[in-house]
Design an enzyme around this catalytic site. Sequence first.
Site, PDB file in Angstrom:
ATOM      1  CB  THR A  37      -2.572  13.192   5.956  1.00  0.00           C
ATOM      2  OG1 THR A  37      -2.912  12.029   5.215  1.00  0.00           O
ATOM      3  CG2 THR A  37      -1.093  13.171   6.272  1.00  0.00           C
TER       4      THR A  37
ATOM      5  CE  LYS B 168      -4.160   1.956   0.927  1.00  0.00           C
ATOM      6  NZ  LYS B 168      -3.980   2.715  -0.328  1.00  0.00           N
TER       7      LYS B 168
ATOM      8  CG  ASN C 196      -4.687  16.388   1.196  1.00  0.00           C
ATOM      9  OD1 ASN C 196      -5.216  16.546   2.294  1.00  0.00           O
ATOM     10  ND2 ASN C 196      -4.946  15.354   0.428  1.00  0.00           N
TER      11      ASN C 196
ATOM     12  CE  LYS D  49       4.705   7.519  -1.578  1.00  0.00           C
ATOM     13  NZ  LYS D  49       3.892   7.805  -0.384  1.00  0.00           N
TER      14      LYS D  49
ATOM     15  CE  LYS E  83       4.141   7.004   6.910  1.00  0.00           C
ATOM     16  NZ  LYS E  83       3.757   7.982   5.885  1.00  0.00           N
TER      17      LYS E  83
ATOM     18  CB  SER F  23      -5.955   4.501   2.735  1.00  0.00           C
ATOM     19  OG  SER F  23      -5.764   5.628   1.937  1.00  0.00           O
TER      20      SER F  23
HETATM   21  P1  NAD Z   1       0.010  18.760  -2.028  1.00  0.00           P
HETATM   22  O1  NAD Z   1       0.492  18.626  -3.412  1.00  0.00           O
HETATM   23  O2  NAD Z   1      -1.457  18.859  -1.765  1.00  0.00           O
HETATM   24  O3  NAD Z   1       0.678  20.051  -1.331  1.00  0.00           O
HETATM   25  C1  NAD Z   1       2.045  20.305  -1.355  1.00  0.00           C
HETATM   26  C2  NAD Z   1       2.282  21.727  -0.864  1.00  0.00           C
HETATM   27  O4  NAD Z   1       3.675  21.968  -0.804  1.00  0.00           O
HETATM   28  C3  NAD Z   1       1.703  22.801  -1.764  1.00  0.00           C
HETATM   29  O5  NAD Z   1       1.217  23.887  -0.987  1.00  0.00           O
HETATM   30  C4  NAD Z   1       2.918  23.250  -2.583  1.00  0.00           C
HETATM   31  O6  NAD Z   1       2.788  24.601  -3.094  1.00  0.00           O
HETATM   32  C5  NAD Z   1       3.972  23.161  -1.520  1.00  0.00           C
HETATM   33  N1  NAD Z   1       5.337  23.074  -2.060  1.00  0.00           N
HETATM   34  C6  NAD Z   1       5.758  22.426  -3.171  1.00  0.00           C
HETATM   35  N2  NAD Z   1       7.080  22.614  -3.335  1.00  0.00           N
HETATM   36  C7  NAD Z   1       7.480  23.373  -2.302  1.00  0.00           C
HETATM   37  C8  NAD Z   1       8.730  23.916  -1.912  1.00  0.00           C
HETATM   38  N3  NAD Z   1       9.832  23.664  -2.624  1.00  0.00           N
HETATM   39  N4  NAD Z   1       8.776  24.677  -0.785  1.00  0.00           N
HETATM   40  C9  NAD Z   1       7.661  24.920  -0.063  1.00  0.00           C
HETATM   41  N5  NAD Z   1       6.453  24.426  -0.381  1.00  0.00           N
HETATM   42  C10 NAD Z   1       6.374  23.678  -1.489  1.00  0.00           C
HETATM   43  O7  NAD Z   1       0.662  17.545  -1.242  1.00  0.00           O
HETATM   44  P2  NAD Z   1       0.163  16.903   0.126  1.00  0.00           P
HETATM   45  O8  NAD Z   1      -0.773  15.792  -0.192  1.00  0.00           O
HETATM   46  O9  NAD Z   1      -0.260  17.969   1.063  1.00  0.00           O
HETATM   47  O10 NAD Z   1       1.500  16.206   0.622  1.00  0.00           O
HETATM   48  C11 NAD Z   1       2.528  16.958   1.262  1.00  0.00           C
HETATM   49  C12 NAD Z   1       3.542  15.986   1.841  1.00  0.00           C
HETATM   50  O11 NAD Z   1       2.882  15.122   2.758  1.00  0.00           O
HETATM   51  C13 NAD Z   1       4.250  15.051   0.852  1.00  0.00           C
HETATM   52  O12 NAD Z   1       5.556  14.818   1.315  1.00  0.00           O
HETATM   53  C14 NAD Z   1       3.456  13.772   0.937  1.00  0.00           C
HETATM   54  O13 NAD Z   1       4.219  12.634   0.568  1.00  0.00           O
HETATM   55  C15 NAD Z   1       3.159  13.758   2.415  1.00  0.00           C
HETATM   56  N6  NAD Z   1       2.014  12.942   2.758  1.00  0.00           N
HETATM   57  C16 NAD Z   1       0.789  13.203   2.244  1.00  0.00           C
HETATM   58  C17 NAD Z   1      -0.271  12.405   2.614  1.00  0.00           C
HETATM   59  C18 NAD Z   1      -1.660  12.693   2.120  1.00  0.00           C
HETATM   60  O14 NAD Z   1      -2.594  12.022   2.574  1.00  0.00           O
HETATM   61  N7  NAD Z   1      -1.862  13.672   1.266  1.00  0.00           N
HETATM   62  C19 NAD Z   1      -0.094  11.323   3.490  1.00  0.00           C
HETATM   63  C20 NAD Z   1       1.191  11.093   4.015  1.00  0.00           C
HETATM   64  C21 NAD Z   1       2.236  11.912   3.634  1.00  0.00           C
END
Ligand code: NAD
Length: 461
Positions: free
Chosen positions: A203, A82, A254, A118, A106, A394
């Site tokens: 998250t 997953k 997100n 992944k 995790k 999930s």
């Molecule tokens: P997203 O695409 O919704 O948001 C990413 C954010 O980061 C945006 O605001 C973007 O503008 C910003 N960003 C991009 N590049 C950047 C930079 N260089 N400097 C500063 N900000 C920057 O992504 P998300 O779903 O919110 O995920 C964010 C992180 O959380 C990722 O590392 C992802 O792997 C991790 N994550 C997400 C989830 C989930 O459920 N969405 C779960 C576990 C981990």
Amino acid sequence: MKLASKYGEVVQESLNALLEDESFLPNFKEEERKKAFTSLESILSTPNQIQKSFLRVPLENGKVLRIPAFRVQHNNAVGPYKGGIRFHETVREDEVINLATLMTLKNTLHDVPFGGGKGGVVINPREFTEKELHTISKKYVHNFSDILGPDKDIPAPDVGTGEREMDWMMGEYKSIHPGRPYRGSFTGKSQVNGGSLGRREATGKGVYYTLRYMLHNFVNENEEWFKKNENRFAKTALNHTNRQLTVGIQGFGNVGSVAALESYTCNYLDTKVVAVSDRNVTLYNEEGLDIKALIEFTSQHEGDLPTTDEALSQSNIKAEIQDREDVLYLDTDVLILAALEEQIREDNVDKVKARMIVEGANGPVTLEADRKLSDDGVLIIPDILANAGGVIVSYFEWLQGRETQFYSEEEVFTMLFKKMKETMDNIYPQFFSDPFPLRQNCYIHSVMKLSNILYRHGKLY
Ligand code: NAD
């Protein structure tokens, strides 16, 4: 043997600690014990499978691209693989392996019955039309269709993907496998398509919950520890009931925007979000930012925060515009990292002033920076613990797809917090009673559970 991934080093340290602990796998003595641990090292150091494929994508302008795409399946001892699928131009095979390894650890830590996987596609999704993204999503499923499925490998959204892509992908999976169960093939889908209520917020809510639970519940119960440890975190934590805690958040997607809203509205902790950032800017206001207005703004501007004074004043938002990186170096009590990996590294760690860091993103603090910050008395709630909300919900989505029975939003969040609380109740007390940082505690727990399962599956001989 040297463990290959960057998580390998901490896993290795966990195995070293467990080797000394004779109550762990007590049936193995001396030479047999060494052999069993060597088997564990090799199993955990390598993914079961790495698949790379070039997606053939005809563009609307008539050109045809071949786009590199990956699916890594790290380990499925606990259950089907997953992990998310990322659409980003920086996707690399070694990083996908790292992230798949982290997913194995995790899921095991939180007792989610999944293994770790992944995926990634090397594109900047902003450079493609909706139709082209639809083709890319379908081609991804087509090219990896043999290894995906509700009982094999269940992808979810990650950076650059969301419910739209998951809906497309599930649709393609259904077409490729007619008459076979399909609802559990992808999670993070839209609600009309079998997605779970609360998945989008899961998250970010979980991230904030790990912070809240530490400060609201554990600080009061561990006053003696704090009196003995006059470090950066201890000073902030002991004073937190007398004043507002300031929070900075990197990333307003997100995860970041939901964690920001939780901080803004929380009734348990008095937190004030003074800075948020995204791929373009940092916005700062020492009186606290209007998070609801910022979320409203981003919803109308393809997810981006305002980047000009004019845009701020038109939306009646009071903030100072600073450089994108500035959020990392502000003098805040808490820094939530919710953007990308490797944001705090050896070369910039000395500029970080926060007393607590919560990893909403995966791997935003490098191991070298983590050691430096931990030595300086900064508390880091690691990704493996803090950002599991998404995969936990999930799992609820996958269950609901099987049962065709759907839970209310309230039920989902109650179940989510219960699961995360169980993990934290296992992990946090040890932080106050032994010398390991939280991250190491989490790895030891996870490696111990995985090793036990592998042993019971007869994989260590
Ligand atoms: P997203 O695409 O919704 O948001 C990413 C954010 O980061 C945006 O605001 C973007 O503008 C910003 N960003 C991009 N590049 C950047 C930079 N260089 N400097 C500063 N900000 C920057 O992504 P998300 O779903 O919110 O995920 C964010 C992180 O959380 C990722 O590392 C992802 O792997 C991790 N994550 C997400 C989830 C989930 O459920 N969405 C779960 C576990 C981990």
